[in-house]
Design a protein around this motif. Sequence first.
Motif, PDB file in Angstrom:
ATOM      1  N   ASP A 507     -70.530  68.382  33.463  1.00 23.74           N
ATOM      2  CA  ASP A 507     -70.850  68.145  32.143  1.00 23.74           C
ATOM      3  C   ASP A 507     -70.021  69.094  31.280  1.00 23.74           C
ATOM      4  O   ASP A 507     -69.915  68.972  30.066  1.00 23.74           O
ATOM      5  N   LYS A 508     -68.951  69.951  32.068  1.00 25.15           N
ATOM      6  CA  LYS A 508     -68.289  70.685  31.205  1.00 25.15           C
ATOM      7  C   LYS A 508     -66.727  70.668  31.952  1.00 25.15           C
ATOM      8  O   LYS A 508     -66.447  71.593  32.926  1.00 25.15           O
ATOM      9  N   VAL A 509     -66.068  70.030  31.439  1.00 19.07           N
ATOM     10  CA  VAL A 509     -64.573  69.771  32.116  1.00 19.07           C
ATOM     11  C   VAL A 509     -63.632  70.882  31.427  1.00 19.07           C
ATOM     12  O   VAL A 509     -63.548  70.801  30.137  1.00 19.07           O
ATOM     13  N   ILE A 510     -62.841  71.536  32.445  1.00 18.13           N
ATOM     14  CA  ILE A 510     -62.091  72.663  31.754  1.00 18.13           C
ATOM     15  C   ILE A 510     -60.755  72.060  31.529  1.00 18.13           C
ATOM     16  O   ILE A 510     -60.129  72.390  30.574  1.00 18.13           O
ATOM     17  N   PHE A 511     -60.101  71.414  32.486  1.00 17.86           N
ATOM     18  CA  PHE A 511     -58.964  70.755  32.282  1.00 17.86           C
ATOM     19  C   PHE A 511     -58.918  69.369  32.837  1.00 17.86           C
ATOM     20  O   PHE A 511     -59.626  68.902  33.618  1.00 17.86           O
ATOM     21  N   LYS A 512     -58.028  68.702  31.850  1.00 20.13           N
ATOM     22  CA  LYS A 512     -58.151  67.091  32.353  1.00 20.13           C
ATOM     23  C   LYS A 512     -56.456  66.651  32.094  1.00 20.13           C
ATOM     24  O   LYS A 512     -55.864  66.710  31.222  1.00 20.13           O
ATOM     25  N   ASN A 513     -56.012  66.151  33.353  1.00 20.26           N
ATOM     26  CA  ASN A 513     -54.872  65.499  33.174  1.00 20.26           C
ATOM     27  C   ASN A 513     -53.647  66.550  32.862  1.00 20.26           C
ATOM     28  O   ASN A 513     -52.816  66.212  32.045  1.00 20.26           O
ATOM     29  N   ILE A 514     -53.750  67.731  33.241  1.00 21.49           N
ATOM     30  CA  ILE A 514     -52.489  68.676  32.783  1.00 21.49           C
ATOM     31  C   ILE A 514     -51.490  68.351  33.827  1.00 21.49           C
ATOM     32  O   ILE A 514     -51.595  68.353  35.014  1.00 21.49           O
ATOM     33  N   CYS A 515     -50.198  68.670  33.292  1.00 23.92           N
ATOM     34  CA  CYS A 515     -48.940  68.384  34.127  1.00 23.92           C
ATOM     35  C   CYS A 515     -47.940  69.723  33.400  1.00 23.92           C
ATOM     36  O   CYS A 515     -47.589  69.670  32.536  1.00 23.92           O
ATOM     37  N   LEU A 516     -47.909  70.678  34.419  1.00 21.79           N
ATOM     38  CA  LEU A 516     -46.981  71.811  33.952  1.00 21.79           C
ATOM     39  C   LEU A 516     -45.900  72.148  35.231  1.00 21.79           C
ATOM     40  O   LEU A 516     -46.087  71.738  36.388  1.00 21.79           O
ATOM     41  N   ASN A 517     -44.950  72.753  34.795  1.00 25.13           N
ATOM     42  CA  ASN A 517     -43.816  73.066  35.574  1.00 25.13           C
ATOM     43  C   ASN A 517     -42.986  74.419  35.249  1.00 25.13           C
ATOM     44  O   ASN A 517     -42.954  74.559  34.196  1.00 25.13           O
ATOM     45  N   ALA A 518     -42.946  75.148  36.214  1.00 22.92           N
ATOM     46  CA  ALA A 518     -42.392  76.807  36.196  1.00 22.92           C
ATOM     47  C   ALA A 518     -41.239  76.864  37.353  1.00 22.92           C
ATOM     48  O   ALA A 518     -41.315  76.602  38.187  1.00 22.92           O
ATOM     49  N   ASN A 519     -40.232  77.369  36.814  1.00 24.44           N
ATOM     50  CA  ASN A 519     -38.873  77.484  37.724  1.00 24.44           C
ATOM     51  C   ASN A 519     -38.687  79.092  37.746  1.00 24.44           C
ATOM     52  O   ASN A 519     -39.168  79.981  36.899  1.00 24.44           O
ATOM     53  N   MET A 520     -37.637  79.298  38.480  1.00 30.88           N
ATOM     54  CA  MET A 520     -37.049  80.805  38.579  1.00 30.88           C
ATOM     55  C   MET A 520     -36.527  81.373  37.139  1.00 30.88           C
ATOM     56  O   MET A 520     -36.861  82.487  37.028  1.00 30.88           O
ATOM     57  N   ASP A 521     -36.127  80.519  36.295  1.00 30.03           N
ATOM     58  CA  ASP A 521     -35.744  81.031  35.053  1.00 30.03           C
ATOM     59  C   ASP A 521     -36.959  81.084  34.038  1.00 30.03           C
ATOM     60  O   ASP A 521     -36.630  81.291  32.941  1.00 30.03           O
ATOM     61  N   SER A 522     -38.126  80.604  34.201  1.00 32.21           N
ATOM     62  CA  SER A 522     -39.232  80.497  33.319  1.00 32.21           C
ATOM     63  C   SER A 522     -39.794  81.751  32.838  1.00 32.21           C
ATOM     64  O   SER A 522     -39.742  82.870  33.748  1.00 32.21           O
ATOM     65  N   ARG A 523     -39.827  81.831  31.465  1.00 30.54           N
ATOM     66  CA  ARG A 523     -40.586  82.981  30.818  1.00 30.54           C
ATOM     67  C   ARG A 523     -41.632  82.371  29.759  1.00 30.54           C
ATOM     68  O   ARG A 523     -41.294  82.201  28.821  1.00 30.54           O
ATOM     69  N   ILE A 524     -42.758  82.163  30.466  1.00 29.50           N
ATOM     70  CA  ILE A 524     -43.856  81.483  29.930  1.00 29.50           C
ATOM     71  C   ILE A 524     -45.021  82.349  29.677  1.00 29.50           C
ATOM     72  O   ILE A 524     -45.442  83.194  30.223  1.00 29.50           O
ATOM     73  N   CYS A 525     -45.493  82.223  28.190  1.00 23.36           N
ATOM     74  CA  CYS A 525     -46.602  83.001  27.878  1.00 23.36           C
ATOM     75  C   CYS A 525     -47.867  81.810  27.516  1.00 23.36           C
ATOM     76  O   CYS A 525     -47.715  80.835  26.941  1.00 23.36           O
ATOM     77  N   ILE A 526     -49.054  82.230  28.189  1.00 19.42           N
ATOM     78  CA  ILE A 526     -50.157  81.399  27.913  1.00 19.42           C
ATOM     79  C   ILE A 526     -51.053  82.042  26.990  1.00 19.42           C
ATOM     80  O   ILE A 526     -51.392  83.252  27.153  1.00 19.42           O
ATOM     81  N   VAL A 527     -51.399  81.415  25.792  1.00 15.42           N
ATOM     82  CA  VAL A 527     -52.148  81.737  24.785  1.00 15.42           C
ATOM     83  C   VAL A 527     -53.478  80.851  24.533  1.00 15.42           C
ATOM     84  O   VAL A 527     -53.425  79.730  25.321  1.00 15.42           O
ATOM     85  N   GLY A 528     -54.457  81.430  23.863  1.00 12.49           N
ATOM     86  CA  GLY A 528     -55.605  80.455  23.474  1.00 12.49           C
ATOM     87  C   GLY A 528     -56.634  81.503  23.378  1.00 12.49           C
ATOM     88  O   GLY A 528     -56.584  82.565  23.719  1.00 12.49           O
TER      89      GLY A 528
END
Length: 710
Positions: A507-528
């Motif tokens: 009754d409480k879906v957290i993620f639905k159909n997410i597609c993500l990609n991270a590589n050796m040169d990735s510098r990614i910040c997750i916010v929310g």
Amino acid sequence: MAAYEAILTECFSSIDTEIVDYVNGLLEDGHDDIDTVDDLFEAIGIMLLQTDESKSEDDIKDICGRLFNIMNGSRDSNTPDQSHKRMLTAPVQMSLLGDEEGECMNEANSIWLAKKENASQVDPKKLEKAEAKILKNKDRKGTTLKPKSNGAHEEASASQQFNRKDVKFDASGANRSYDVKIDNFDIAFGEKVLITGASIQLLTGRRYGFVGRNGLGKTTLLRMISKKSLKIPSHISVLHVEQEVHGDDTIALQSVLECDTKREALLQEEKDISNKLSSNNTKSDGDLSSRLTEIYHELEAMDAAKAPSRAGVILAGLGFTPKMQAAPTKEFSGGWRMRLALARALFSKPDLLLLDEPTNMLDMKAIIWLENYLQTWPTTILVVSHDRQFLNAVATDILSLHNQKIDTYRGNYEAFHKTREERLLAQQREYEAQQQYRDHIQVFIDKFRYNAKRASQVQSKLKILEKLPKLVPVEKESKVQFKFPECETLSPPILMLDEVNFYYSKDKVIFKNICLNANMDSRICIVGENGAGKTTLLKILLGNLDPVSGVRHSHRNLSIGYFSQHHVDQLAMNLSSLELMAERFPGMNSEVYRGKLGMYGVSGDLALRPVSSLSGGQKSRVAFALLGMKNPNFFILDEPTNHLDMETIEALGTALGKFQGGVVLVSHDERLIRMLCKELWVVRNGGVETLEGGIDEYKHIVEKELELNC
């Protein structure tokens, strides 16, 4: 001293004042070699016999016995108690004044601070004998001396010099100023001096940011102020947001409302009177009705009816939904209870509000709301923060703690940083000019030292050199450096999520159909926002949680270094950083461990101190050092900047930028995000969205949402 004189003048009617002064001086200052009555008789007995030849040797020994009893703390039966007239030789440690005052007066560690004497005046033999005597006295009382603590369980103490005029003025009740002035105070933690000879002045209505390296004593100073260990005017109310709200059945909104004790008392009284009037069993209806009218007027004057809406606005700004505001406090986690504590402080509006890293527990939206809210704060704020953007938005003044001193700068953090750099540059130029002038004089002296014709000039130059002030080099803070080890380079794909769905309950879906990609040169910040699923996303990336559907793909040689605040909490607090390294990664030389710790700024004596005695930021550095021992080629970091000072955050950002592997982090530190992150993932509404505009675009979205909510 008066006690000795009373006995001498009582027993010897015609004693010379010189003899009285001599005996007083001997007993007050030089009695380390006097352990028994016989020792005292040998020292002054002959002199006293010559003073009054009518007294026998036994009489003189009795007198010496009475003097000896006073010298060792036992009150003579014929002498009035003078203990309450002890003279202060140093400032009083206010933190030690309490219920055990009587006990402290007789213990070696009393409420009186030791006078600071020159080290050259200490006689080692006398010192050793005095310590042995203290041990002997302790044993005689049936107590045991505790071994010297390593600093892990010491308590902070404060001492302060008072202005008698200010103390009398405050005691009279005539002081109505809400300015806080604390002059010439010292703070120590165990044997370590944190702050010495410092003075601060907090003007009412100003907002002070308090900055400095980790472990220098910023949080300790806030605690000393809140505990009244440092004296401030008694009519000023102080609130220190430090401990989370206790969890019970009280709902969150009511927990905030209860802070206004006057309003709560009036409401309770109004309820009691209404019940009495409705019962019709009292003959004083007129008095009760009159009192009820007064209560209504008082409630109206304080806008009591608007209190719930004001509390609701504060809670909503800090991220509490209407459903959460109606929930019992026991249902919230520690982080949310800390938010409740902050909400209670904002609602109660004390005269002096003390905040310690308030942004640590907040998401970006709540931080922006808090910045806006504090900009209109009517009273005084003292806030410890390492969030550069927060201090730029909130602070009107900056207090900088460095080298055990506190300096005050006008303006926000950027203005402080610029002014400090200019001041250091000017001091360096002055130092170089003085050094050049000295060298010029010294060259003349060396050139003509043995020239008889220039002897008077040489002497004149020597006098000039002697009169010049002492040349003190400019003290700059050592630069913090992080250095992550080299790692194996991997070819993509490195880490992928393909059409991943996840929920804890259907009754409480957290993620639905997410597609993500991270590589050796990735510098990614997750916010929310808090509760949106950022930590859950990290656990899926780590492989700690399996997707309900979809695929998580990772390179077979991928080695992830995961950092969270739990790593800091789970460190063995009784061990030193060096011992912790040896326990986790045995079999290496201690120099190897020291080298690894040194890469994260944990060096020298710091590596030998128990982890429990380190500041939050220093513990984080130890956790990073342990993480680096595994040589990861990909970092996943959850709020890595919590408790780190600004210089360390800068060093962390620089090191992560040079790191050869990939980086995914959750952070709300705007400075770090701007330094490091090329990509922003926003977690909301059951999905993960990539923002091309980065942090600026995200802030713009958040500010729009806040405007709509208002």
